[in-house]
Design an enzyme around this catalytic site. Structure first.
Site, PDB file in Angstrom:
ATOM      1  N   ARG A  59       0.833  -1.203   0.000  1.00 40.93           N
ATOM      2  CA  ARG A  59       0.000   0.000   0.000  1.00 40.93           C
ATOM      3  C   ARG A  59       0.864   1.248   0.000  1.00 40.93           C
ATOM      4  NH1 ARG A  59      -5.388  -1.454   2.946  1.00 40.93           N
ATOM      5  NH2 ARG A  59      -5.408  -3.660   2.478  1.00 40.93           N
ATOM      6  N   SER A 111     -21.860 -13.932  13.122  1.00 45.69           N
ATOM      7  CA  SER A 111     -21.251 -12.801  12.436  1.00 45.69           C
ATOM      8  C   SER A 111     -21.319 -13.014  10.919  1.00 45.69           C
ATOM      9  CB  SER A 111     -19.785 -12.710  12.917  1.00 45.69           C
ATOM     10  OG  SER A 111     -19.098 -11.682  12.267  1.00 45.69           O
ATOM     11  N   LYS A 114     -17.165   9.454   8.374  1.00 45.73           N
ATOM     12  CA  LYS A 114     -17.472   9.288   6.951  1.00 45.73           C
ATOM     13  C   LYS A 114     -18.492  10.360   6.549  1.00 45.73           C
ATOM     14  CE  LYS A 114     -15.433   4.785   6.996  1.00 45.73           C
ATOM     15  NZ  LYS A 114     -15.532   3.340   7.211  1.00 45.73           N
TER      16      LYS A 114
HETATM   17  C1  LIG Z   1     -14.634   2.512   8.144  1.00 44.49           C
HETATM   18  C2  LIG Z   1     -15.409   1.430   8.838  1.00 44.49           C
HETATM   19  C3  LIG Z   1     -15.405   1.313  10.232  1.00 44.49           C
HETATM   20  C4  LIG Z   1     -14.474   2.124  11.066  1.00 44.49           C
HETATM   21  O1  LIG Z   1     -14.887   3.425  11.201  1.00 44.49           O
HETATM   22  P1  LIG Z   1     -13.760   4.567  11.458  1.00 44.49           P
HETATM   23  O2  LIG Z   1     -14.517   5.659  12.082  1.00 44.49           O
HETATM   24  O3  LIG Z   1     -13.171   4.872  10.142  1.00 44.49           O
HETATM   25  O4  LIG Z   1     -12.755   3.951  12.395  1.00 44.49           O
HETATM   26  C5  LIG Z   1     -16.261   0.417  10.822  1.00 44.49           C
HETATM   27  N1  LIG Z   1     -17.072  -0.382  10.094  1.00 44.49           N
HETATM   28  C6  LIG Z   1     -17.077  -0.321   8.745  1.00 44.49           C
HETATM   29  C7  LIG Z   1     -17.997  -1.210   7.987  1.00 44.49           C
HETATM   30  C8  LIG Z   1     -16.231   0.565   8.081  1.00 44.49           C
HETATM   31  O5  LIG Z   1     -16.196   0.573   6.750  1.00 44.49           O
END
Ligand SMILES: *Cc1c(COP(=O)(O)O)cnc(C)c1O
Length: 405
Positions: free
Chosen positions: A21, A137, A248
């Site tokens: 990466r 899960s 996000k």
């Molecule tokens: C990105 C992600 C997380 C982690 O969230 P962060 O706030 O980036 O640590 C948890 N679950 C899923 C499905 C994700 O894609």
């Protein structure tokens, strides 16, 4: 042992398979999303357009979010100054937790420093502290959930992705009296498919199981108030714990769970990953709260976002670039080969100023390496035209398969 030599050969192994990466060194331009500067290895700095950000709605640059963060930064200073228990609980954390509980229709919420930590710590704590708990899960659950469960050393069953039938098959085989928990996601971020939440809850109810839903890629994005897929489908009350991120669609940083007062208090009281770490900076909490408030009231960003996603899909179809059909906002263009995927991504960046990170193993299975395109409300028609014509050029150059338009 020659440690340096060991590290070197492990890294060379990654490079040989195309799975090494490399980071792109970028500087986002506030107020000019999706534009950024890229600091290149040759020392030059070039303008690029970002097509792979998880700041899906551009809230990381929303003026009211930034204003609120600036205000609280001036008011409270940079850091929180402690763990939540030892002087680190700031009034802005308290406000944010109340708002998160409201967003998901729950009694309570608990903040973590990231979504990863919230999954890891919450599932790890529940699964290690509830005696004889069996956790079911989904096979495609995020690494943070898998690691939390692994750490707990609980009994674990892996069910076929998005299959309530397979979940039921496994639950039926277990002791009816054993406590059970079903862990899954709503929007799966690599394929962009969405879980059949109601059917999964039906199975969970039948066997008396708790439900744990990761809505990380859905919060802010779906539902009339941005409460996620469970809000959109009227299912929030059927989920025991809804987990989300502030990093996000909300554009800031942090993670959380929401649920009953007791379950949040339980995790708060027993989770090492919650207790022994410095609380989020107050300005970060305040910015996240402002972002949530904004998206609870405004559907404009979600609407415009949907329009942009549809437009990218339509134009990809027009030139026959294959992409996975799914009901979400994520557009995966499957390349199917790690080296080729990286090569295309490099070419897009170097020759077209388009940044789409290649997604390789172990994030996705070998043979399904892809470009994961995430449009935002701020990508213009011209941005979309440029992306699609660049992809079309590259598809011709390396004779990649197209689909009939
Ligand atoms: C990105 C992600 C997380 C982690 O969230 P962060 O706030 O980036 O640590 C948890 N679950 C899923 C499905 C994700 O894609």
């Amino acid at each position: 042992m020659d440690f340096e030599n060991f590290f070197d050969s492990a890294l060379t192994g990654l490079q040989d398979t195309g799975n090494y990466r490399s980071f792109n060194d970028i500087e986002r331009h506030c107020g000019n999303m999706p534009r950024a500067s890229r600091y290149c290895v040759d020392g030059e700095c070039r303008d690029i357009t970002v097509w792979c950000s998880n700041d899906y709605l551009g809230m990381g640059q929303n003026p009211s979010v930034i204003k609120e963060m600036q205000y609280v930064l001036e008011r409270c200073g940079a850091g929180s100054g402690g763990t939540r228990n030892i002087s680190g609980t700031n009034h802005y954390h308290v406000i944010l937790e109340k708002l998160l509980a409201k967003l998901h229709g729950k009694e309570s919420a608990l903040l973590f420093t990231s979504g990863y930590v919230s999954n890891w710590a919450s599932l790890g704590t529940l699964a290690s502290k509830i005696p004889d708990l069996i956790v079911y899960s989904d096979e495609l659950n995020h690494a943070s959930m898998i690691e939390g469960l692994r750490h707990s050393r609980c009994e674990k069953r892996i069910w076929k992705h998005n299959s309530p039938e397979d979940l039921e098959r496994l639950m039926r085989e277990d002791d009816p009296n054993a406590p059970k928990l079903v862990a899954f996601e709503s929007v799966y971020s690599m394929d962009g498919d969405i879980a059949p939440i109601a059917a999964i809850c039906d199975v969970a109810d039948k066997y008396g199981a708790m439900t744990y839903l990761d809505e990380v890629h859905a919060v802010g994005m779906y539902g009339p108030h941005g409460g996620g897929i469970a809000e959109r489908e009227g299912l929030m009350d059927r989920i025991s714990i809804i987990e989300g991120t502030l990093g996000k669609a909300f554009g800031v940083l942090g993670g959380y769970i929401t649920g009953s007062e007791r379950v949040c208090d339980f995790v708060r009281s027993f989770s090492s990953g919650f207790i022994f770490t410095t609380a989020l900076p107050p300005a970060v909490a305040a910015g996240a709260a402002e972002s949530i408030r904004h998206l609870m009231d405004s559907g404009t960003e979600r609407l415009r976002h949907k329009n942009r996603v549809n437009e990218v899909r339509r134009q990809l179809d027009r030139v026959g670039i294959p992409h996975l059909e799914n009901p979400s906002h994520i557009i995966p263009v499957i390349v199917g080969d790690a080296k080729k995927c990286k090569w295309i991504s490099d070419l897009l960046l170097d020759s077209y100023g388009i940044y789409v990170q290649p997604i390789n193993y172990p994030t996705v299975p070998v043979g399904t390496e892809r470009l994961r395109i995430t449009p935002s409300p701020l990508h213009s028609d011209e941005d979309i035209r440029h992306l699609v014509s660049a992809l079309s050029d590259i598809w011709s150059q390396c004779a990649l398969a197209r689909v009939a338009a």
